[in-house]
Scaffold this motif. Structure first.
Motif, PDB file in Angstrom:
ATOM      1  N   ILE A 156       0.745  -1.240   0.149  1.00  0.00           N
ATOM      2  CA  ILE A 156       0.087   0.044  -0.149  1.00  0.00           C
ATOM      3  C   ILE A 156       0.997   1.148  -0.038  1.00  0.00           C
ATOM      4  O   ILE A 156       1.808   1.158   0.812  1.00  0.00           O
ATOM      5  N   LYS A 183      -1.937  -1.549  -3.743  1.00  0.00           N
ATOM      6  CA  LYS A 183      -2.842  -0.476  -3.941  1.00  0.00           C
ATOM      7  C   LYS A 183      -2.509   0.847  -3.942  1.00  0.00           C
ATOM      8  O   LYS A 183      -1.852   1.278  -2.934  1.00  0.00           O
ATOM      9  N   ALA A 185      -2.270   4.939  -3.909  1.00  0.00           N
ATOM     10  CA  ALA A 185      -3.114   6.147  -3.372  1.00  0.00           C
ATOM     11  C   ALA A 185      -4.148   6.498  -4.581  1.00  0.00           C
ATOM     12  O   ALA A 185      -3.524   6.587  -5.486  1.00  0.00           O
ATOM     13  N   SER A 218     -10.701   0.634   2.266  1.00  0.00           N
ATOM     14  CA  SER A 218     -10.628  -0.588   2.977  1.00  0.00           C
ATOM     15  C   SER A 218     -11.460  -1.656   2.206  1.00  0.00           C
ATOM     16  O   SER A 218     -11.462  -3.009   2.864  1.00  0.00           O
ATOM     17  N   GLU A 390       2.479  16.410  12.139  1.00  0.00           N
ATOM     18  CA  GLU A 390       3.473  16.729  10.725  1.00  0.00           C
ATOM     19  C   GLU A 390       2.785  17.985   9.994  1.00  0.00           C
ATOM     20  O   GLU A 390       1.499  18.025   9.793  1.00  0.00           O
ATOM     21  N   PHE A 392       3.698  18.788   6.997  1.00  0.00           N
ATOM     22  CA  PHE A 392       3.097  18.273   5.449  1.00  0.00           C
ATOM     23  C   PHE A 392       2.835  19.508   4.724  1.00  0.00           C
ATOM     24  O   PHE A 392       1.723  19.445   3.875  1.00  0.00           O
ATOM     25  N   LEU A 418      11.385   8.879  12.721  1.00  0.00           N
ATOM     26  CA  LEU A 418      11.543   8.792  11.442  1.00  0.00           C
ATOM     27  C   LEU A 418      13.163   8.943  11.184  1.00  0.00           C
ATOM     28  O   LEU A 418      14.186   8.236  10.863  1.00  0.00           O
TER      29      LEU A 418
HETATM   30  P1  NAP Z   1      -2.649   7.690   4.377  1.00  0.00           P
HETATM   31  O1  NAP Z   1      -3.866   8.539   4.423  1.00  0.00           O
HETATM   32  O2  NAP Z   1      -2.221   6.899   5.407  1.00  0.00           O
HETATM   33  O3  NAP Z   1      -2.695   6.861   2.998  1.00  0.00           O
HETATM   34  C1  NAP Z   1      -1.647   5.850   2.925  1.00  0.00           C
HETATM   35  C2  NAP Z   1      -1.998   4.927   1.774  1.00  0.00           C
HETATM   36  O4  NAP Z   1      -3.013   3.989   2.732  1.00  0.00           O
HETATM   37  C3  NAP Z   1      -3.180   5.293   0.499  1.00  0.00           C
HETATM   38  O5  NAP Z   1      -2.731   4.305  -0.436  1.00  0.00           O
HETATM   39  C4  NAP Z   1      -4.424   5.293   1.222  1.00  0.00           C
HETATM   40  O6  NAP Z   1      -5.326   5.105   0.432  1.00  0.00           O
HETATM   41  C5  NAP Z   1      -4.417   4.057   2.144  1.00  0.00           C
HETATM   42  N1  NAP Z   1      -5.251   3.931   2.954  1.00  0.00           N
HETATM   43  C6  NAP Z   1      -6.108   4.801   3.821  1.00  0.00           C
HETATM   44  N2  NAP Z   1      -6.948   4.032   4.382  1.00  0.00           N
HETATM   45  C7  NAP Z   1      -6.787   2.783   4.359  1.00  0.00           C
HETATM   46  C8  NAP Z   1      -7.331   1.492   4.768  1.00  0.00           C
HETATM   47  N3  NAP Z   1      -8.237   1.443   5.463  1.00  0.00           N
HETATM   48  N4  NAP Z   1      -6.833   0.204   4.211  1.00  0.00           N
HETATM   49  C9  NAP Z   1      -5.821   0.415   3.327  1.00  0.00           C
HETATM   50  N5  NAP Z   1      -5.272   1.447   2.800  1.00  0.00           N
HETATM   51  C10 NAP Z   1      -5.545   2.676   3.278  1.00  0.00           C
HETATM   52  O7  NAP Z   1      -1.294   8.703   4.056  1.00  0.00           O
HETATM   53  P2  NAP Z   1      -1.063   9.669   3.109  1.00  0.00           P
HETATM   54  O8  NAP Z   1      -1.838  10.953   3.363  1.00  0.00           O
HETATM   55  O9  NAP Z   1      -1.354   9.296   1.676  1.00  0.00           O
HETATM   56  O10 NAP Z   1       0.674   9.917   3.056  1.00  0.00           O
HETATM   57  C11 NAP Z   1       1.220  10.756   3.955  1.00  0.00           C
HETATM   58  C12 NAP Z   1       1.663  10.132   5.099  1.00  0.00           C
HETATM   59  O11 NAP Z   1       2.752   9.058   5.029  1.00  0.00           O
HETATM   60  C13 NAP Z   1       2.379  10.854   5.843  1.00  0.00           C
HETATM   61  O12 NAP Z   1       2.020  10.620   7.546  1.00  0.00           O
HETATM   62  C14 NAP Z   1       3.850  10.624   5.752  1.00  0.00           C
HETATM   63  O13 NAP Z   1       4.528  10.909   6.821  1.00  0.00           O
HETATM   64  C15 NAP Z   1       3.645   9.154   5.469  1.00  0.00           C
HETATM   65  N6  NAP Z   1       4.771   8.812   4.846  1.00  0.00           N
HETATM   66  C16 NAP Z   1       5.705   7.759   5.211  1.00  0.00           C
HETATM   67  C17 NAP Z   1       6.834   7.470   4.583  1.00  0.00           C
HETATM   68  C18 NAP Z   1       7.824   6.615   5.138  1.00  0.00           C
HETATM   69  O14 NAP Z   1       8.692   5.880   4.440  1.00  0.00           O
HETATM   70  N7  NAP Z   1       8.061   6.519   6.646  1.00  0.00           N
HETATM   71  C19 NAP Z   1       7.111   7.827   3.249  1.00  0.00           C
HETATM   72  C20 NAP Z   1       6.000   8.697   2.687  1.00  0.00           C
HETATM   73  C21 NAP Z   1       4.923   8.941   3.330  1.00  0.00           C
HETATM   74  P3  NAP Z   1      -6.431   6.391  -0.218  1.00  0.00           P
HETATM   75  O15 NAP Z   1      -5.400   7.197  -1.004  1.00  0.00           O
HETATM   76  O16 NAP Z   1      -7.318   5.647  -1.077  1.00  0.00           O
HETATM   77  O17 NAP Z   1      -6.819   6.950   0.964  1.00  0.00           O
END
Ligand code: NAP
Length: 487
Positions: A156, A183, A185, A218, A390, A392, A418
């Motif tokens: 994901i 999956k 985004a 989900s 964050e 962001f 991190l």
């Molecule tokens: P997010 O809302 O958590 O979404 C990430 C992924 O998870 C998307 O594909 C999203 O789908 C999916 N998702 C959301 N709810 C889900 C569920 N119930 N079941 C399965 N998948 C689900 O995060 P984001 O806003 O896209 O990304 C920003 C975050 O990612 C920040 O907190 C950032 O720090 C973190 N990040 C971390 C790293 C690292 O390597 N540590 C790297 C990059 C980003 P949808 O798009 O359909 O909502």
């Protein structure tokens, strides 16, 4: 749409990809992908659901046995071809990333190179998977240790690095001999689909890589995480979503790799090379318009250099060019959507209400597109919401410290771990920071640390597992042993 963009979209697949075939959807089961710089609809993508997730699971499961036994050289050659393909088509992929995500084209080119490096790295790792043969302590038996692919994986990915977050997972999964269901985004599925199309062209066998775009995450994740055939989940995204997915993964006792959120401190000591610190800060803060898990969130600057640092940062930030990522010379593109602009606006208002000083920026920019001015704030207190969450977005928040102990305690005062950044010329202090800062990664006099050869990942609530380096492939391997009598 410009001619260059029309050509880009002419050959683009916008459907799901299961068992080596493109899965189409009728008009009423497609979702729009928007350009965050203009709000215009770029195209529509098939919106898959739970039945498709199960079809992808069937395909990944059916392909697993043969793929897991394929020759390491075969897997290495495919990954190398994927690396060559991305490099050859860097411009096309960079435009696509910039269009659907918003980052400046120069940064998007950098993302393609970074993403491709994971394919090259893991093509090399694929042929180095090894075991060991040794004696038990008594000398009466022989221990034969081997490493096997974990099995089908759910991958994901988030929207902020649509290509690199995909290759950081697909690369080691393919190298280890695991099949996968990806999956992407919902805001940025096009880059993953273009990459999948390239994997299809270079001959990755049917079922080995499957992609299920959706707006209902989900409906994909829940049935898959309940299916005993799935053996691993690798997730990159927010800590909140990661936490809830970990709970679901517990039911099948899945292997998990979780790359979650951060709250990176950026320390500037009194002996720092300030020119280097300013350059590092620009990268650590404003790359990807501040929308990176590695983005510096809290600037802790020694009180003797804080005024100078703030003034230099303000001057540099005032010289930034805001606009669509595809425009020449742009350094600050749009945020991903209007909700992101509202969140950043609220965080800035909250900090100002708490007594912070505004040096430049501080406001959203009227549309079209979702822009926020690059901003510098000082005297931000730990009570400000942006100190604990964050940001962001392109907002640089500064506070001061007087002693190293104070700086380290403040840096560690977060549930995240991190990455941290520190600028100092003192070798002993650098060694102390390596030992005392609680983060998976430390940029020592460096504003960017990401590299395919290094084990990217966090401690505390920033995650579990590592992506890249020799550690990256081991996330997709499981260790087994056999014991035999000594000959
Ligand atoms: P997010 O809302 O958590 O979404 C990430 C992924 O998870 C998307 O594909 C999203 O789908 C999916 N998702 C959301 N709810 C889900 C569920 N119930 N079941 C399965 N998948 C689900 O995060 P984001 O806003 O896209 O990304 C920003 C975050 O990612 C920040 O907190 C950032 O720090 C973190 N990040 C971390 C790293 C690292 O390597 N540590 C790297 C990059 C980003 P949808 O798009 O359909 O909502």
């Amino acid at each position: 749409m410009s001619q260059a963009n029309e050509a880009l979209f002419a050959g683009l697949h916008t459907d799901g990809y299961i068992n080596g075939a493109w899965v189409q959807a009728p008009e009423d089961k497609r979702f729009e992908v928007l350009n965050p710089a203009t709000g215009e609809v770029l195209t529509t993508v098939a919106n898959l659901g739970s039945d498709d997730a199960m079809a992808a699971m069937d395909a990944a499961d059916a392909a697993q046995a043969a793929w897991g036994k394929s020759a390491p050289r075969e897997r290495a050659d495919l990954l190398r071809a994927a690396f060559d393909g991305l490099i050859a088509r860097r411009e096309e992929f960079a435009r696509l990333i910039s269009l659907e995500m918003g980052k400046p084209l120069a940064e998007a080119r950098g993302e393609v190179t970074y993403a491709a490096e994971f394919l090259r790295w893991f093509s090399e790792e694929a042929t180095r998977i090894s075991g060991r043969y040794g004696s038990n302590a008594e000398g009466t038996g022989r221990v034969i240790v081997s490493q096997r692919p974990v099995g089908p994986c759910l991958l994901i990915t988030p929207w902020n690095f649509p290509l690199a977050m995909a290759t950081r997972k697909i690369g080691p999964a393919l190298a280890a001999g695991c099949t996968s269901i990806i999956k992407p985004a919902a805001q940025t599925p096009l880059t993953t689909l273009a990459f999948t199309s390239m994997l299809d062209e270079i001959g990755v066998p049917a079922g080995v890589v499957n992609v299920v775009p959706t707006t209902s995450a989900s409906s994909i994740s829940e049935p898959l995480l309940a299916d005993p055939r799935l053996r691993k989940m690798s997730f990159t995204g927010s800590t909140a979503v990661g936490r809830s997915l970990l709970k679901l993964a517990a039911d099948q006792v899945l292997r998990t790799s979780m790359e979650l959120g951060g709250n990176a401190p950026f320390l500037v000591f009194e002996d720092a090379d300030l020119d280097a610190a300013v350059q590092g800060a620009l990268l650590a803060k404003f790359r990807n318009i501040g929308q990176a898990c590695t983005a510096a969130n809290r600037f802790l600057v020694h009180s003797s250099v804080a005024e100078d640092f703030s003034a230099r940062m303000t001057k540099a930030v005032e010289g930034m060019k805001i606009g669509s990522g595809l425009e020449d010379g742009v350094t600050i593109g749009p945020l991903v959507d209007e909700a992101a602009v509202s969140k950043v606006s609220e965080l800035v208002e909250d900090a100002l209400a708490g007594g912070a000083t505004l040096h430049t920026g501080g406001a959203a920019i009227d549309g079209p597109g979702h822009f926020f001015q690059p901003t510098v704030l000082s005297s931000v207190t730990p009570a400000a919401k942006m100190w604990t969450s964050e940001i962001f977005g392109p907002v640089l928040a500064i506070t001061t410290f007087d002693t190293e102990e104070e700086a380290v305690a403040a840096a560690n005062d977060t549930e995240y771990g991190l990455i941290a950044y520190a600028y100092t010329k003192d070798l002993k202090r650098s060694q102390r920071l390596i030992e005392d800062i609680e983060s998976g990664m430390l940029g020592l006099n460096m504003g960017v640390v990401s590299n395919a050869a290094a084990p990217f990942g966090g401690v505390k609530q920033s995650g579990l597992g590592r992506e890249g380096g020799p550690e990256g492939i081991s996330e997709y391997l499981t260790t087994r042993y056999a014991l035999t009598p000594a000959p």
